[in-house]
Write an enzyme that holds these catalytic residues in place. Structure first.
Site, PDB file in Angstrom:
ATOM      1  N   LYS A   1      31.568 -28.951 -26.618  1.00 22.65           N
ATOM      2  CA  LYS A   1      32.991 -28.658 -26.527  1.00 22.65           C
ATOM      3  C   LYS A   1      33.565 -29.130 -25.191  1.00 22.65           C
ATOM      4  CE  LYS A   1      36.325 -24.863 -26.564  1.00 22.65           C
ATOM      5  NZ  LYS A   1      36.534 -23.396 -26.580  1.00 22.65           N
TER       6      LYS A   1
ATOM      7  N   ASP B   1      46.891 -22.733 -18.131  1.00 23.71           N
ATOM      8  CA  ASP B   1      47.680 -22.170 -19.214  1.00 23.71           C
ATOM      9  C   ASP B   1      47.398 -23.040 -20.427  1.00 23.71           C
ATOM     10  OD1 ASP B   1      49.468 -19.989 -19.923  1.00 23.71           O
ATOM     11  OD2 ASP B   1      50.858 -21.557 -20.507  1.00 23.71           O
TER      12      ASP B   1
END
Length: 208
Positions: A189, A79
């Site tokens: 990233k 999440d």
């Protein structure tokens, strides 16, 4: 729960149907070279859970339990979202549906820019934080989910930059690099992102 307990079960379900997240996780899991098959829940026809928690941790656990209950396998859920302190932490857990429609990146980005306009002054930077919480459950009723959390601090740009990534990546600036998250390669990233940080903690847990 030790790593050996769930690794011995052969399959780990990734509780996500988000194509952007799945692509990042597939690359991250490939680097871990786990002795299990990591299967996105969509391949098992598992629909998204109802995310009615009030925190990233609660929602990650809800999603992991949901996938584990339907599949009968251990599950890991992510999440994540962006938190902007000047907005009281919003969009937060509602990042994916900030503008109303779940997963509409363009509208979510536009709403964030609009809501930040009153706070833009004198070229002052507005801090933003990408948050990722991973929850790992060995089974649906696991009383002790493992939690791995990553926080990536940057600034929120006034306009989108870059073509890579997804979600709020085009608005998230790394001032020390002079790049937005959407201007970075996947490898760049993954090394420093909120999701990459959480996965590094996950990796460390396998070595205990």
């Amino acid at each position: 729960m030790s790593a050996q307990d769930w690794l011995s079960q052969g399959t780990l379900v990734l509780a996500s149907n988000n194509k952007g997240k799945i692509a990042e996780f597939e690359k991250l899991f490939a680097e871990l070279d786990l002795p299990v098959d990591v299967i996105p829940q969509g391949q098992l026809n598992i629909e998204d859970a109802i995310e009615d928690g009030l925190s990233f941790i609660e929602n990650a656990i809800i999603k992991a339990r949901h996938a584990s209950r339907i599949s009968g396998n251990p599950a890991i859920a992510d999440d994540s979202g962006i938190c902007v302190p000047i907005l009281g932490g919003a969009p937060g857990i509602y990042s994916a549906r900030y503008a109303g429609e779940h997963g509409n990146d363009a509208e979510n980005n536009e709403k964030l820019l609009t809501n930040l306009k009153p706070f833009r002054k004198d070229q002052q930077a507005i801090e933003g934080m990408f948050v990722c919480v991973l929850a790992l459950v060995q089974h649906a009723d696991d009383p002790l989910p493992q939690i791995f959390q990553g926080i990536w601090v940057g600034e929120v740009l006034e306009q989108a930059r870059g073509e890579n990534g997804f979600g709020y990546d085009p608005l998230f600036l790394l001032p020390e690099l002079g790049l937005s998250s959407a201007e970075m390669t996947k490898d760049e990233k993954n090394k420093i992102s909120h999701r990459g940080q959480a996965m590094q903690l996950f990796r460390a847990s396998l070595q205990k």
